[in-house]
Write a protein that holds these residues in place. Structure first.
Motif, PDB file in Angstrom:
ATOM      1  N   CYS A  75       0.837  -1.204   0.000  1.00  0.00           N
ATOM      2  CA  CYS A  75       0.000   0.000   0.000  1.00  0.00           C
ATOM      3  C   CYS A  75       0.871   1.253   0.000  1.00  0.00           C
ATOM      4  O   CYS A  75       2.082   1.194   0.209  1.00  0.00           O
ATOM      5  CB  CYS A  75      -0.948   0.008   1.196  1.00  0.00           C
ATOM      6  N   ASP A  76       0.206   2.364  -0.258  1.00  0.00           N
ATOM      7  CA  ASP A  76       0.831   3.688  -0.149  1.00  0.00           C
ATOM      8  C   ASP A  76       2.060   3.874  -1.032  1.00  0.00           C
ATOM      9  O   ASP A  76       3.031   4.513  -0.629  1.00  0.00           O
ATOM     10  CB  ASP A  76       1.180   4.003   1.308  1.00  0.00           C
ATOM     11  N   VAL A  77       2.023   3.337  -2.247  1.00  0.00           N
ATOM     12  CA  VAL A  77       3.108   3.606  -3.193  1.00  0.00           C
ATOM     13  C   VAL A  77       2.847   4.990  -3.784  1.00  0.00           C
ATOM     14  O   VAL A  77       1.784   5.246  -4.346  1.00  0.00           O
ATOM     15  CB  VAL A  77       3.165   2.533  -4.303  1.00  0.00           C
ATOM     16  N   ALA A  78       3.798   5.890  -3.608  1.00  0.00           N
ATOM     17  CA  ALA A  78       3.632   7.270  -4.079  1.00  0.00           C
ATOM     18  C   ALA A  78       4.940   7.773  -4.678  1.00  0.00           C
ATOM     19  O   ALA A  78       6.016   7.539  -4.113  1.00  0.00           O
ATOM     20  CB  ALA A  78       3.205   8.180  -2.927  1.00  0.00           C
ATOM     21  N   ILE A  79       4.817   8.466  -5.794  1.00  0.00           N
ATOM     22  CA  ILE A  79       5.975   9.007  -6.513  1.00  0.00           C
ATOM     23  C   ILE A  79       5.710  10.482  -6.795  1.00  0.00           C
ATOM     24  O   ILE A  79       4.600  10.846  -7.198  1.00  0.00           O
ATOM     25  CB  ILE A  79       6.181   8.283  -7.877  1.00  0.00           C
ATOM     26  N   LEU A  80       6.714  11.322  -6.617  1.00  0.00           N
ATOM     27  CA  LEU A  80       6.561  12.721  -6.998  1.00  0.00           C
ATOM     28  C   LEU A  80       6.200  12.810  -8.481  1.00  0.00           C
ATOM     29  O   LEU A  80       6.753  12.054  -9.294  1.00  0.00           O
ATOM     30  CB  LEU A  80       7.856  13.502  -6.760  1.00  0.00           C
ATOM     31  N   PRO A  81       5.304  13.717  -8.857  1.00  0.00           N
ATOM     32  CA  PRO A  81       4.923  13.847 -10.272  1.00  0.00           C
ATOM     33  C   PRO A  81       6.119  14.024 -11.206  1.00  0.00           C
ATOM     34  O   PRO A  81       6.117  13.487 -12.319  1.00  0.00           O
ATOM     35  CB  PRO A  81       4.026  15.079 -10.291  1.00  0.00           C
ATOM     36  N   SER A  82       7.147  14.721 -10.767  1.00  0.00           N
ATOM     37  CA  SER A  82       8.330  14.941 -11.606  1.00  0.00           C
ATOM     38  C   SER A  82       9.092  13.653 -11.894  1.00  0.00           C
ATOM     39  O   SER A  82       9.927  13.611 -12.796  1.00  0.00           O
ATOM     40  CB  SER A  82       9.270  15.948 -10.934  1.00  0.00           C
ATOM     41  N   HIS A  83       8.800  12.588 -11.147  1.00  0.00           N
ATOM     42  CA  HIS A  83       9.511  11.321 -11.301  1.00  0.00           C
ATOM     43  C   HIS A  83       8.589  10.175 -11.725  1.00  0.00           C
ATOM     44  O   HIS A  83       9.011   9.026 -11.772  1.00  0.00           O
ATOM     45  CB  HIS A  83      10.235  10.977 -10.010  1.00  0.00           C
ATOM     46  N   GLN A  84       7.326  10.490 -12.020  1.00  0.00           N
ATOM     47  CA  GLN A  84       6.390   9.476 -12.476  1.00  0.00           C
ATOM     48  C   GLN A  84       6.669   9.135 -13.935  1.00  0.00           C
ATOM     49  O   GLN A  84       7.290   9.900 -14.659  1.00  0.00           O
ATOM     50  CB  GLN A  84       4.953   9.958 -12.286  1.00  0.00           C
ATOM     51  N   ASN A  85       6.204   7.967 -14.337  1.00  0.00           N
ATOM     52  CA  ASN A  85       6.367   7.463 -15.714  1.00  0.00           C
ATOM     53  C   ASN A  85       7.831   7.271 -16.104  1.00  0.00           C
ATOM     54  O   ASN A  85       8.190   7.400 -17.267  1.00  0.00           O
ATOM     55  CB  ASN A  85       5.659   8.383 -16.710  1.00  0.00           C
ATOM     56  N   GLN A  86       8.664   6.968 -15.124  1.00  0.00           N
ATOM     57  CA  GLN A  86      10.081   6.710 -15.374  1.00  0.00           C
ATOM     58  C   GLN A  86      10.513   5.343 -14.823  1.00  0.00           C
ATOM     59  O   GLN A  86      11.698   5.051 -14.767  1.00  0.00           O
ATOM     60  CB  GLN A  86      10.938   7.818 -14.751  1.00  0.00           C
ATOM     61  N   GLY A  87       9.533   4.540 -14.357  1.00  0.00           N
ATOM     62  CA  GLY A  87       9.837   3.206 -13.852  1.00  0.00           C
ATOM     63  C   GLY A  87      10.057   3.124 -12.353  1.00  0.00           C
ATOM     64  O   GLY A  87      10.259   2.032 -11.823  1.00  0.00           O
ATOM     65  N   LEU A  88      10.006   4.253 -11.655  1.00  0.00           N
ATOM     66  CA  LEU A  88      10.281   4.228 -10.216  1.00  0.00           C
ATOM     67  C   LEU A  88       9.173   3.514  -9.446  1.00  0.00           C
ATOM     68  O   LEU A  88       9.451   2.713  -8.551  1.00  0.00           O
ATOM     69  CB  LEU A  88      10.478   5.651  -9.688  1.00  0.00           C
ATOM     70  N   GLY A  89       7.912   3.791  -9.776  1.00  0.00           N
ATOM     71  CA  GLY A  89       6.805   3.106  -9.105  1.00  0.00           C
ATOM     72  C   GLY A  89       6.888   1.607  -9.309  1.00  0.00           C
ATOM     73  O   GLY A  89       6.704   0.828  -8.375  1.00  0.00           O
ATOM     74  N   GLN A  90       7.180   1.201 -10.531  1.00  0.00           N
ATOM     75  CA  GLN A  90       7.333  -0.222 -10.846  1.00  0.00           C
ATOM     76  C   GLN A  90       8.472  -0.821 -10.018  1.00  0.00           C
ATOM     77  O   GLN A  90       8.352  -1.930  -9.497  1.00  0.00           O
ATOM     78  CB  GLN A  90       7.603  -0.388 -12.329  1.00  0.00           C
ATOM     79  N   ALA A  91       9.568  -0.103  -9.885  1.00  0.00           N
ATOM     80  CA  ALA A  91      10.716  -0.607  -9.122  1.00  0.00           C
ATOM     81  C   ALA A  91      10.386  -0.724  -7.633  1.00  0.00           C
ATOM     82  O   ALA A  91      10.800  -1.686  -6.981  1.00  0.00           O
ATOM     83  CB  ALA A  91      11.921   0.307  -9.335  1.00  0.00           C
ATOM     84  N   ILE A  92       9.628   0.235  -7.102  1.00  0.00           N
ATOM     85  CA  ILE A  92       9.241   0.169  -5.684  1.00  0.00           C
ATOM     86  C   ILE A  92       8.320  -1.023  -5.455  1.00  0.00           C
ATOM     87  O   ILE A  92       8.502  -1.784  -4.502  1.00  0.00           O
ATOM     88  CB  ILE A  92       8.592   1.493  -5.230  1.00  0.00           C
ATOM     89  N   VAL A  93       7.329  -1.204  -6.326  1.00  0.00           N
ATOM     90  CA  VAL A  93       6.432  -2.353  -6.188  1.00  0.00           C
ATOM     91  C   VAL A  93       7.228  -3.649  -6.310  1.00  0.00           C
ATOM     92  O   VAL A  93       7.031  -4.580  -5.518  1.00  0.00           O
ATOM     93  CB  VAL A  93       5.290  -2.292  -7.222  1.00  0.00           C
ATOM     94  N   ALA A  94       8.139  -3.729  -7.256  1.00  0.00           N
ATOM     95  CA  ALA A  94       8.968  -4.931  -7.416  1.00  0.00           C
ATOM     96  C   ALA A  94       9.775  -5.218  -6.156  1.00  0.00           C
ATOM     97  O   ALA A  94       9.907  -6.372  -5.740  1.00  0.00           O
ATOM     98  CB  ALA A  94       9.884  -4.782  -8.628  1.00  0.00           C
ATOM     99  N   LYS A  95      10.314  -4.183  -5.538  1.00  0.00           N
ATOM    100  CA  LYS A  95      11.082  -4.346  -4.291  1.00  0.00           C
ATOM    101  C   LYS A  95      10.190  -4.889  -3.180  1.00  0.00           C
ATOM    102  O   LYS A  95      10.568  -5.808  -2.452  1.00  0.00           O
ATOM    103  CB  LYS A  95      11.704  -3.005  -3.895  1.00  0.00           C
ATOM    104  N   LEU A  96       8.973  -4.320  -3.050  1.00  0.00           N
ATOM    105  CA  LEU A  96       8.053  -4.775  -2.009  1.00  0.00           C
ATOM    106  C   LEU A  96       7.566  -6.196  -2.275  1.00  0.00           C
ATOM    107  O   LEU A  96       7.398  -6.978  -1.340  1.00  0.00           O
ATOM    108  CB  LEU A  96       6.878  -3.797  -1.881  1.00  0.00           C
TER     109      LEU A  96
END
Length: 148
Positions: A75-96
């Motif tokens: 839960c609570d995966v959040a990315i700053l708008p300036s860093h969205q659509n660059q794979g960071l959210g996917q990487a955080i979910v993959a880590k979790l």
């Protein structure tokens, strides 16, 4: 040349976290107005945490509640708008997900409209998921639940 000077640091440590900065990240993401004290409670009580900093600035987060064997809830995966659509959210979910391996099930619920993002990461739609929300009208308005 600016991108060559970017330093990303991943951490699960909550002690140095600036809770006001985390609260601002949720507002910007936008994932709602979450009070710093409330965030401190939920992140402290989460088994798995992921904080991503870029040049010292918090740019992405996520957490998972877990019982250690049966269920892990991301839960609570959040990315700053300036860093969205660059794979960071996917990487955080993959880590979790990696931290949650060994559980019989890994669950999350998505912001309405973002289900496709999680399907690409291997999550399946559930047919029997149900919830009780403290703010039922807000959950209805936000598209998280349907009228019975």
């Amino acid at each position: 040349m600016g991108e060559n000077n970017v330093t990303q640091v991943w951490s699960d440590v909550i002690e140095p976290l600036n809770w006001d900065e985390l609260s601002a990240l949720y507002r910007e993401a936008p994932l709602g107005d979450k009070k710093p004290a409330d965030l401190k409670t939920v992140f402290t009580n989460s088994r798995f945490r992921c904080f991503v900093y870029e040049n010292g600035r918090l740019i992405g987060v996520g957490r998972a509640l877990s019982d250690g064997m049966d269920c892990s809830y991301i839960c609570d995966v959040a990315i700053l708008p300036s860093h969205q659509n660059q794979g960071l959210g996917q990487a955080i979910v993959a880590k979790l997900v990696a931290l949650s391996v060994g559980h019989k099930k890994i669950i999350l619920y998505a912001v309405p409209g973002k289900e496709g993002f999680y399907k690409k990461l291997g999550f399946k739609s559930m047919t029997t998921a149900m919830a009780i929300f403290s703010n039922e009208q807000g959950a209805l308005d936000g598209g998280y639940v349907k009228e019975n």
